[in-house]
Write a protein that holds these residues in place. Sequence first.
Motif, PDB file in Angstrom:
ATOM      1  N   ARG A 301       0.834  -1.212   0.000  1.00 56.24           N
ATOM      2  CA  ARG A 301       0.000   0.000   0.000  1.00 56.24           C
ATOM      3  C   ARG A 301       0.863   1.254   0.000  1.00 56.24           C
ATOM      4  O   ARG A 301       0.632   2.200  -0.765  1.00 56.24           O
ATOM      5  CB  ARG A 301      -0.908  -0.040   1.228  1.00 56.24           C
ATOM      6  CG  ARG A 301      -1.703   1.221   1.516  1.00 56.24           C
ATOM      7  CD  ARG A 301      -2.483   1.043   2.823  1.00 56.24           C
ATOM      8  NE  ARG A 301      -3.097   2.284   3.267  1.00 56.24           N
ATOM      9  CZ  ARG A 301      -4.285   2.715   2.877  1.00 56.24           C
ATOM     10  NH1 ARG A 301      -4.982   1.986   2.010  1.00 56.24           N
ATOM     11  NH2 ARG A 301      -4.794   3.839   3.328  1.00 56.24           N
ATOM     12  N   LEU A 302       1.897   1.283   0.854  1.00 51.21           N
ATOM     13  CA  LEU A 302       2.760   2.459   0.943  1.00 51.21           C
ATOM     14  C   LEU A 302       3.613   2.619  -0.303  1.00 51.21           C
ATOM     15  O   LEU A 302       3.818   3.745  -0.793  1.00 51.21           O
ATOM     16  CB  LEU A 302       3.649   2.362   2.187  1.00 51.21           C
ATOM     17  CG  LEU A 302       2.930   2.370   3.538  1.00 51.21           C
ATOM     18  CD1 LEU A 302       3.922   2.154   4.679  1.00 51.21           C
ATOM     19  CD2 LEU A 302       2.168   3.675   3.753  1.00 51.21           C
ATOM     20  N   LYS A 303       4.128   1.503  -0.831  1.00 48.42           N
ATOM     21  CA  LYS A 303       4.973   1.583  -2.013  1.00 48.42           C
ATOM     22  C   LYS A 303       4.179   1.972  -3.253  1.00 48.42           C
ATOM     23  O   LYS A 303       4.708   2.625  -4.159  1.00 48.42           O
ATOM     24  CB  LYS A 303       5.688   0.251  -2.245  1.00 48.42           C
ATOM     25  CG  LYS A 303       6.656  -0.151  -1.143  1.00 48.42           C
ATOM     26  CD  LYS A 303       7.762   0.877  -0.947  1.00 48.42           C
ATOM     27  CE  LYS A 303       8.794   0.825  -2.040  1.00 48.42           C
ATOM     28  NZ  LYS A 303       9.931   1.747  -1.766  1.00 48.42           N
ATOM     29  N   GLN A 304       2.906   1.606  -3.304  1.00 48.66           N
ATOM     30  CA  GLN A 304       2.076   2.016  -4.427  1.00 48.66           C
ATOM     31  C   GLN A 304       1.875   3.525  -4.426  1.00 48.66           C
ATOM     32  O   GLN A 304       1.872   4.173  -5.475  1.00 48.66           O
ATOM     33  CB  GLN A 304       0.722   1.306  -4.368  1.00 48.66           C
ATOM     34  CG  GLN A 304      -0.199   1.632  -5.546  1.00 48.66           C
ATOM     35  CD  GLN A 304      -1.512   0.873  -5.492  1.00 48.66           C
ATOM     36  OE1 GLN A 304      -1.845   0.275  -4.472  1.00 48.66           O
ATOM     37  NE2 GLN A 304      -2.249   0.881  -6.582  1.00 48.66           N
ATOM     38  N   ALA A 305       1.757   4.103  -3.222  1.00 50.05           N
ATOM     39  CA  ALA A 305       1.559   5.552  -3.126  1.00 50.05           C
ATOM     40  C   ALA A 305       2.843   6.326  -3.431  1.00 50.05           C
ATOM     41  O   ALA A 305       2.805   7.390  -4.059  1.00 50.05           O
ATOM     42  CB  ALA A 305       1.057   5.906  -1.725  1.00 50.05           C
ATOM     43  N   GLU A 306       3.994   5.814  -2.970  1.00 48.45           N
ATOM     44  CA  GLU A 306       5.289   6.486  -3.177  1.00 48.45           C
ATOM     45  C   GLU A 306       6.331   5.424  -3.522  1.00 48.45           C
ATOM     46  O   GLU A 306       7.083   4.975  -2.660  1.00 48.45           O
ATOM     47  CB  GLU A 306       5.705   7.248  -1.913  1.00 48.45           C
ATOM     48  CG  GLU A 306       4.906   8.513  -1.634  1.00 48.45           C
ATOM     49  CD  GLU A 306       5.434   9.708  -2.432  1.00 48.45           C
ATOM     50  OE1 GLU A 306       6.343   9.510  -3.268  1.00 48.45           O
ATOM     51  OE2 GLU A 306       4.943  10.825  -2.202  1.00 48.45           O
ATOM     52  N   TRP A 314       7.687   7.472   5.429  1.00 46.30           N
ATOM     53  CA  TRP A 314       6.328   7.894   5.771  1.00 46.30           C
ATOM     54  C   TRP A 314       6.217   8.236   7.262  1.00 46.30           C
ATOM     55  O   TRP A 314       5.608   9.240   7.635  1.00 46.30           O
ATOM     56  CB  TRP A 314       5.342   6.772   5.431  1.00 46.30           C
ATOM     57  CG  TRP A 314       4.998   6.663   3.986  1.00 46.30           C
ATOM     58  CD1 TRP A 314       5.537   5.803   3.081  1.00 46.30           C
ATOM     59  CD2 TRP A 314       4.015   7.439   3.271  1.00 46.30           C
ATOM     60  NE1 TRP A 314       4.966   5.987   1.849  1.00 46.30           N
ATOM     61  CE2 TRP A 314       4.025   6.982   1.939  1.00 46.30           C
ATOM     62  CE3 TRP A 314       3.137   8.454   3.629  1.00 46.30           C
ATOM     63  CZ2 TRP A 314       3.184   7.515   0.958  1.00 46.30           C
ATOM     64  CZ3 TRP A 314       2.296   8.984   2.663  1.00 46.30           C
ATOM     65  CH2 TRP A 314       2.322   8.515   1.343  1.00 46.30           C
ATOM     66  N   ASP A 354      -4.389  15.060   2.827  1.00 44.95           N
ATOM     67  CA  ASP A 354      -4.778  13.781   2.243  1.00 44.95           C
ATOM     68  C   ASP A 354      -3.785  12.683   2.624  1.00 44.95           C
ATOM     69  O   ASP A 354      -4.186  11.542   2.893  1.00 44.95           O
ATOM     70  CB  ASP A 354      -4.863  13.898   0.717  1.00 44.95           C
ATOM     71  CG  ASP A 354      -6.080  14.686   0.255  1.00 44.95           C
ATOM     72  OD1 ASP A 354      -7.018  14.867   1.065  1.00 44.95           O
ATOM     73  OD2 ASP A 354      -6.102  15.114  -0.914  1.00 44.95           O
ATOM     74  N   GLU A 355      -2.504  13.021   2.657  1.00 42.90           N
ATOM     75  CA  GLU A 355      -1.493  12.035   3.029  1.00 42.90           C
ATOM     76  C   GLU A 355      -1.603  11.664   4.513  1.00 42.90           C
ATOM     77  O   GLU A 355      -1.380  10.507   4.890  1.00 42.90           O
ATOM     78  CB  GLU A 355      -0.104  12.562   2.706  1.00 42.90           C
ATOM     79  CG  GLU A 355       0.201  12.580   1.209  1.00 42.90           C
ATOM     80  CD  GLU A 355       1.509  13.270   0.890  1.00 42.90           C
ATOM     81  OE1 GLU A 355       2.178  12.852  -0.074  1.00 42.90           O
ATOM     82  OE2 GLU A 355       1.866  14.256   1.597  1.00 42.90           O
ATOM     83  N   PHE A 358      -4.344   9.283   4.708  1.00 41.65           N
ATOM     84  CA  PHE A 358      -3.863   8.014   4.168  1.00 41.65           C
ATOM     85  C   PHE A 358      -3.129   7.210   5.249  1.00 41.65           C
ATOM     86  O   PHE A 358      -3.312   5.995   5.369  1.00 41.65           O
ATOM     87  CB  PHE A 358      -2.940   8.293   2.976  1.00 41.65           C
ATOM     88  CG  PHE A 358      -2.241   7.079   2.435  1.00 41.65           C
ATOM     89  CD1 PHE A 358      -2.920   6.154   1.660  1.00 41.65           C
ATOM     90  CD2 PHE A 358      -0.891   6.867   2.683  1.00 41.65           C
ATOM     91  CE1 PHE A 358      -2.274   5.032   1.144  1.00 41.65           C
ATOM     92  CE2 PHE A 358      -0.237   5.757   2.181  1.00 41.65           C
ATOM     93  CZ  PHE A 358      -0.932   4.839   1.413  1.00 41.65           C
ATOM     94  N   THR A 362      -4.006   3.767   7.053  1.00 45.21           N
ATOM     95  CA  THR A 362      -3.003   2.699   7.088  1.00 45.21           C
ATOM     96  C   THR A 362      -2.872   2.136   8.500  1.00 45.21           C
ATOM     97  O   THR A 362      -2.753   0.917   8.693  1.00 45.21           O
ATOM     98  CB  THR A 362      -1.644   3.232   6.606  1.00 45.21           C
ATOM     99  OG1 THR A 362      -1.776   3.712   5.262  1.00 45.21           O
ATOM    100  CG2 THR A 362      -0.579   2.144   6.650  1.00 45.21           C
TER     101      THR A 362
END
Length: 472
Positions: A301-306, A314, A354-355, A358, A362
């Motif tokens: 999930r985190l790697k998909q975002a960044e 993060w 937004d982050e 997120f 998470t």
Amino acid sequence: MKQEDKKGLNRRDFLKRLGAGASVLGVGLVGCDSKNNVVTGNQTALPDIPVDKMEYRTNPKTGEKVSLLGYGCMRWPTVGGGGGSGRDQADEIDQEMGNRLIDTAISHGVNYFDTSPAYCKGRSERATGIALKRHPRESFYVATKLSNFSPSTWSRKASLDMYHNSFKELQVDYIDYLLLHGIGMGDDGMEALRGRYIDNGVLDYLLKEREAGRIRNLGFSYHGDIAVFDYLLSKHDEYKWDFVQIQLNYLDWKHAKEINPRNTNAEYLYGELAKRGIPAIIMEPLLGGRLSNLHDHVVARLKQAEPDRSVASWAFRFAGTHPDVLTVLSGMTYMEHLEDNLRTYAPFKPLTDDEMQFLYDTADLMMQYPTIPCNDCKYCMPCPYGLDIPAILLHYNKCVNEGNIPSGRDGDEYRRARRAFLVGYDRSVPRLRQASHCIGCNQCGPHCPQSIDIPAELHRIDAFVEQLKQNV
């Protein structure tokens, strides 16, 4: 800040000595692949780290500019190749590597270094002092603690001997940030506070030391008992705390109490400090490394975002985004840890709303994969019966994050997870040091900053292991 000193290096010569131009970095761990590394991100796709982009926060009392990234000196590298932790470290500190880490940190703008008489089995202050002495005194702020945990050190004489010895070990004539260490830890938080600092007159002595300038800033680090935290803040008009060190990360922000009923949500701790204008210094932004060693679903999930940022970044951005945070501590044993954190804070990009949401989402997702809140500080060690308590708990957490906690009693997936857990357990923890040897004496429990019921967790893990062994 002053850039040269008769006993130190001027900045130009210092950078030359490290072989730096625009950047010192590029030397990570030998054998570590930095491309698509879960911990450090895809560093091969990133530019060099600048030496002049560190984020700074202003100390409201002194006007000092403190680097948002602070160096936690609890886990210095050792000559055996590992990282010393807490009060249990077999190998000597690798002073040369420690010097190199501090040199690199300072050259990139880090100026806050946090240690304690309790760290690295009593060796951290000396190693930190040796490394920092090579730099101008005006170029860094050093924080240490009065770590008089044991009742044998509660006397006024023993406590003040420990305090004065810190000056000797650190080779300084004033301490920039001094902390009452581990306030609220254990079952008797208020009693310990009175015994360690109030009834013996030690706190009054330290307040006078602050007036005399030998302590520039006085505060405390908080662990566990909220009644002690609230009491000390209620005395702020009298004590005038210059800062308070708290545990803050995106999991503990709203879920600390769910993880352990004795803990306090970071949202409350930070809010109470902000209301009073007391700067917060942040410990455990990675929750003992657990926020860089996550369940595979969370990592994805985190790697998909960044994709090009590390999982750890993060957590560090979350801590630094809060405006009343003075510095965020990280115990950086290896150069790759330092490199990654410098990429996060030099320059620093705060999280958007937004982050932030997120990360809150998470954290909610992570609560579906509960781990034991051990941060590998090793304060529970040594066990009188020889158990390797942190290794047991961390193996369990690792299996949770990797999906190797067997469920059900049949099928290929169960057999794979069962084997992975049991084989990994024997490899990680020698048989004579495993949970089956815990007798429940609870000599470990009162020393745990996370207030884990260690005997209960060990017995639970042992019962789980025995169940796996029987289900062949």
